[in-house]
Design an enzyme around this catalytic site. Structure first.
Site, PDB file in Angstrom:
ATOM      1  N   ASP A 134      -1.706  -0.827  -9.952  1.00 57.44           N
ATOM      2  CA  ASP A 134      -0.490  -1.597  -9.854  1.00 57.44           C
ATOM      3  C   ASP A 134       0.268  -1.073 -11.253  1.00 57.44           C
ATOM      4  O   ASP A 134      -0.420  -0.427 -12.278  1.00 57.44           O
ATOM      5  CB  ASP A 134      -0.870  -3.192 -10.102  1.00 57.44           C
ATOM      6  CG  ASP A 134      -1.489  -3.774  -8.931  1.00 57.44           C
ATOM      7  OD1 ASP A 134      -1.412  -3.091  -7.862  1.00 57.44           O
ATOM      8  OD2 ASP A 134      -2.213  -4.796  -9.287  1.00 57.44           O
ATOM      9  N   LYS A 135       1.434  -1.331 -11.174  1.00 58.33           N
ATOM     10  CA  LYS A 135       2.154  -0.814 -12.401  1.00 58.33           C
ATOM     11  C   LYS A 135       1.824  -1.490 -13.731  1.00 58.33           C
ATOM     12  O   LYS A 135       1.757  -0.538 -14.857  1.00 58.33           O
ATOM     13  CB  LYS A 135       3.721  -1.310 -12.105  1.00 58.33           C
ATOM     14  CG  LYS A 135       4.702  -0.879 -13.340  1.00 58.33           C
ATOM     15  CD  LYS A 135       6.189  -1.355 -12.808  1.00 58.33           C
ATOM     16  CE  LYS A 135       6.955  -0.878 -13.889  1.00 58.33           C
ATOM     17  NZ  LYS A 135       8.508  -1.235 -13.662  1.00 58.33           N
TER      18      LYS A 135
END
Length: 284
Positions: A134-135
């Site tokens: 995930d970012k």
């Protein structure tokens, strides 16, 4: 591009055709090109596809750029690439928090894939995504450096042969190690989020080990049996211990999501060497 592999000591005897098709997952089209162009050698001699290969043999292939299709990405900033491990076939890097693993649009230029593409540009090598983070999550990410090794790494991921260990800091005190086995599905009311969905969700298993209790928070290690989107985040929130700084699954402000992919363990697809990549510094 020329690739040379020394078959490992535990290599079973098989034909070259079986090696290319079943062990190395070379597509039929590419196997045809290799055969018609006579671009396979065994121990520096032209090879026939029915020829037997065994441990210690040197296999050399010449793969043309046109043999595989590739979606080009714009080069980013090579200075943002923190390499944990690299060889001719793969590269493992430490992803910073706050950037995506790969672009969603062709004009994006500030993702990890863009930066790795810029880093590899001097050797005229293209990166391929094997898995993502995930970012908001930092830590180890594996890329293939050529299309030849990509399907092998993909199979290893599917067969759970990539061991990934995460660090997380959660709110509250977790009193004992535990395994969370709860199905995860999409949140119909917020497309960004995932929820525990016992009826329609997909199987998800997370093993949680306590590293340290801090009073208000707990440091834990997490190992996944599955790789669902937001799995660690949703599972920890579901037992009342959301990750500190999670913008989706808890309300208290913090500088960042306290989740980090600390370790990646795998057996090299060609040398069979056991590799351990560690992303420093960790959360503690």
């Amino acid at each position: 591009m020329e690739y040379t592999m020394i078959l490992p000591a535990d290599q079973s005897e098989m034909t070259l055709r079986e090696l290319l098709e079943h062990e190395w997952l070379v597509p039929r089209k590419v196997r045809h090109f290799l055969r018609t162009r006579k671009e396979v050698q065994i121990n520096d001699q032209p090879a026939l596809f029915h020829q037997i290969v065994t441990a210690g043999d040197k296999v050399t292939l010449v793969i043309e750029d046109s043999d595989y299709s590739y979606q080009p990405v714009l080069p980013g900033d090579p200075n943002q690439v923190d390499v944990c491990y690299e060889d001719q076939h793969l590269i493992i890097v430490n992803k910073p928090v706050g950037i995506k693993t790969h672009p969603n649009q062709p004009d994006e230029q500030d993702t990890l894939l863009n930066h790795v593409a810029a880093y590899l540009r001097p050797e005229q090598t293209q990166p391929y995504v094997v898995h993502r983070l995930d970012k908001e999550t930092s830590g180890v990410v594996l890329f293939a450096k050529n299309p030849f090794v990509l399907p092998i790494l993909g199979r290893m991921l599917e067969q759970k042969q990539l061991y990934r260990r995460y660090q997380a800091i959660v709110w509250g005190t977790i009193k004992k190690d535990q395994t969370i086995d709860k199905k995860i599905g999409r949140d119909r009311h917020d497309r960004r989020k995932r929820i525990i969905d016992p009826r329609n969700g997909k199987s998800a298993v997370t093993h949680v080990t306590i590293a340290k209790n801090n009073g208000e928070t707990t440091n834990v290690y997490c190992v996944l049996d599955t790789g669902r989107t937001h799995q660690i985040r949703v599972h920890l929130a579901s037992i009342g211990h959301p990750i500190v700084g999670d913008p989706l699954y808890q309300q208290r402000a913090a500088p960042r999501l306290m989740l980090h992919g600390r370790e990646l363990h795998l057996v090299h697809p060609f040398t069979k060497e056991r590799l351990v990549a560690i992303a420093d510094p960790g959360l503690w």
